[in-house]
Design an enzyme around this catalytic site. Structure first.
Site, mmCIF file in Angstrom:
data_model
loop_
_atom_site.group_PDB
_atom_site.id
_atom_site.type_symbol
_atom_site.label_atom_id
_atom_site.label_comp_id
_atom_site.label_asym_id
_atom_site.label_seq_id
_atom_site.Cartn_x
_atom_site.Cartn_y
_atom_site.Cartn_z
ATOM 1 N N TYR A 36 37.186 7.989 -14.824
ATOM 2 C CA TYR A 36 38.305 8.001 -15.770
ATOM 3 C C TYR A 36 39.525 8.538 -15.046
ATOM 4 O O TYR A 36 39.452 9.551 -14.356
ATOM 5 C CB TYR A 36 37.973 8.886 -16.973
ATOM 6 N N ASP A 69 41.890 11.168 -7.048
ATOM 7 C CA ASP A 69 42.262 11.720 -8.345
ATOM 8 C C ASP A 69 41.530 13.047 -8.493
ATOM 9 O O ASP A 69 40.332 13.081 -8.794
ATOM 10 C CB ASP A 69 41.877 10.730 -9.447
ATOM 11 N N LYS A 97 45.327 19.323 -15.250
ATOM 12 C CA LYS A 97 44.405 20.342 -15.757
ATOM 13 C C LYS A 97 44.666 21.749 -15.183
ATOM 14 O O LYS A 97 45.646 22.358 -15.575
ATOM 15 C CB LYS A 97 42.968 19.866 -15.582
HETATM 16 C C1 LIG Z 1 41.600 14.334 -17.467
HETATM 17 C C2 LIG Z 1 41.713 13.388 -16.361
HETATM 18 C C3 LIG Z 1 42.811 12.518 -16.237
HETATM 19 C C4 LIG Z 1 43.857 12.399 -17.296
HETATM 20 O O1 LIG Z 1 44.596 13.563 -17.480
HETATM 21 P P1 LIG Z 1 45.372 13.780 -18.874
HETATM 22 O O2 LIG Z 1 46.126 15.046 -18.644
HETATM 23 O O3 LIG Z 1 44.326 13.855 -19.924
HETATM 24 O O4 LIG Z 1 46.268 12.611 -19.054
HETATM 25 C C5 LIG Z 1 42.908 11.741 -15.109
HETATM 26 N N1 LIG Z 1 41.970 11.785 -14.146
HETATM 27 C C6 LIG Z 1 40.899 12.592 -14.233
HETATM 28 C C7 LIG Z 1 39.912 12.627 -13.122
HETATM 29 C C8 LIG Z 1 40.725 13.417 -15.348
HETATM 30 O O5 LIG Z 1 39.635 14.178 -15.440
#
Ligand SMILES: *Cc1c(COP(=O)(O)O)cnc(C)c1O
Length: 427
Positions: free
Chosen positions: A144, A239, A267
């Site tokens: 994701y 990511d 995060k």
């Molecule tokens: C949570 C997450 C996102 C998205 O971040 P948001 O702040 O919810 O838009 C993207 N990549 C990874 C790996 C994530 O865990």
């Protein structure tokens, strides 16, 4: 313990907010029941509208690594509030957080801050497409990367939990440009590149996937991605929105010794306020507006309150022994749960990545999305419900990571394992 206030609030919410929640992972759809409405949190504890206390293992889905309302972060925020909440002009705080970020991620020579992980990945992909003058992107099924159109194809997290990995509303013409490979399977990546050698702008991969539950990269997998992308002139985007500052001070790239072209953050870097960031090599980053032509912007990007929370959080994480303590807590919890499950005759596989883990209700290790999908989600649902009844607040999906924080005490672990002993009984 009653949860009637949460139930009442949900009744009001569903009439005026789709599904009653502002992010789908918060719903309890996959495990049954309605979500708890939260009224406050402190340290490792979270309290619902009815005043029930829970040990929180969601931690706002990752950011609250220090625990809730850490006194030092809160004090800094109170001070910052008095100076105004947004200027729409650059501040020293942004330079400070950028400096801390680059120091933690040596692969990054420049960074730009945004307000969410979604914005970070979306912008990184735009940049990769512009830099390589190619339109295709390659991701992994079950990973994701936020909810941008190009990335909601075979997506993980809430999209997987709710059975909509390919979201309606994403134009076919755009989805066609997103290639999906199997995580931990380099041959699946090679096969796509061989078919479309000059079409793929970038490979985007979670540093340590947590959005199909925790899946660890096999030895050589990340190195292989670096090699293949180099060979075909594509960029490697790591990511690390979830893995950044979770696996160590830095991210998965430090652990695996990978030098990606671009990195996405979110995060933890915002310490509970909306911050995302993307950065990497200077030659790529300088394509960004206003130094280059690739447009990307944000009214609240680099917001002073959000920057303050990020700076204070990173500073506190730098203290000696922080991560050792975090890993010790995580391992004690995981070992305890595995031991209880074995005693109760429930087949589980516990996957750990630094301070996050997933208890997969599975006979075998989970290396990718097909493995994760094969887990006994009904059994997970029963476990989740029992744990919640016993005061343990876990992510309401088999396909998510449990987040351990520095506020979790040995007493919390003891209480959690007592709950797990009941939670894994007769399910
Ligand atoms: C949570 C997450 C996102 C998205 O971040 P948001 O702040 O919810 O838009 C993207 N990549 C990874 C790996 C994530 O865990």
């Amino acid at each position: 313990m009653g949860t009637s206030k949460s139930a009442q609030l949900l009744k009001r919410a569903v009439k005026i907010i789709p599904g009653g929640v502002n992010s789908p992972v918060r719903a309890f759809k996959a495990v049954g029941g309605g979500p708890l409405f939260i009224s406050r949190a402190k340290g490792s504890k979270i309290y619902d509208a009815d005043g029930n206390e829970y040990i929180d293992y969601i931690g706002s889905w990752g950011p609250m690594i220090l625990g809730h309302a850490h006194p030092k972060v809160t004090a800094a925020l109170k001070k910052a509030l008095d100076k105004g909440t947004s200027y729409g002009a650059p501040t020293e705080l942004e330079v400070t957080l950028a400096g801390l970020t680059l120091k933690a991620f040596p692969s990054m020579e420049m960074v730009r801050f945004v307000s969410s992980g979604t914005e970070a990945t979306m912008s990184a992909i735009r940049l990769a497409r512009a830099y390589t003058k190619r339109d295709g992107i390659l991701k992994f099924e079950g990973c994701y990367h936020g909810h941008a159109d190009s990335l909601l194809v075979k997506a993980g997290s809430g999209a997987a939990t709710l059975g909509v990995p390919d979201s309606p509303g994403v134009p076919q013409d755009l989805a066609r440009l997103t290639y999906n490979a199997t995580f931990n399977d380099l041959d699946s990546v090679r096969a796509i590149f061989e078919k479309a050698p000059a079409k793929i702008a970038c490979v985007i991969v979670e540093g340590a996937p947590g959005n199909m539950g925790v899946a660890l990269p096999k030895v050589g997998f990340m190195e292989g991605l670096r090699e293949i992308t180099k060979k075909y002139g594509a960029l490697l985007i790591m990511d690390e929105v979830m893995s950044g500052f979770r696996l160590c001070y830095g991210g998965a790239q430090k652990i695996y010794g990978i030098d990606p072209d671009l990195t996405c953050l979110g995060k933890v870097i915002g310490g509970g306020l909306p911050v995302g960031g993307f950065g990497g090599k200077r030659a790529i980053m300088e394509l960004l507006s206003p130094s280059g032509p690739v447009y990307q912007a944000g009214t609240l990007s680099g917001n002073p309150i959000a920057m303050t929370a990020g700076i204070e959080t990173l500073k506190l994480l730098q203290a000696k022994g922080t991560y050792d303590r975090l890993f010790k807590t995580t391992n004690a919890l995981c070992e305890g749960i595995a031991e209880i499950a074995a005693r109760r005759g429930v087949p589980v596989h516990v996957a750990i990545a630094g301070s996050m883990f997933t208890v997969f209700f599975s006979e075998r290790p989970v290396a990718n999305w097909p493995d994760a999908k094969a887990c006994d989600t009904a059994r997970f649902g029963r476990y989740f419900t029992k744990m919640l009844k016993n005061g343990i607040y876990l992510p309401p999906s088999q396909f998510e990571a449990v987040f351990v924080g520095l506020a979790h005490t040995p007493k919390d672990i003891e209480r959690t394992l007592e709950a797990a002993d009941k939670g894994l009984k007769g399910i």
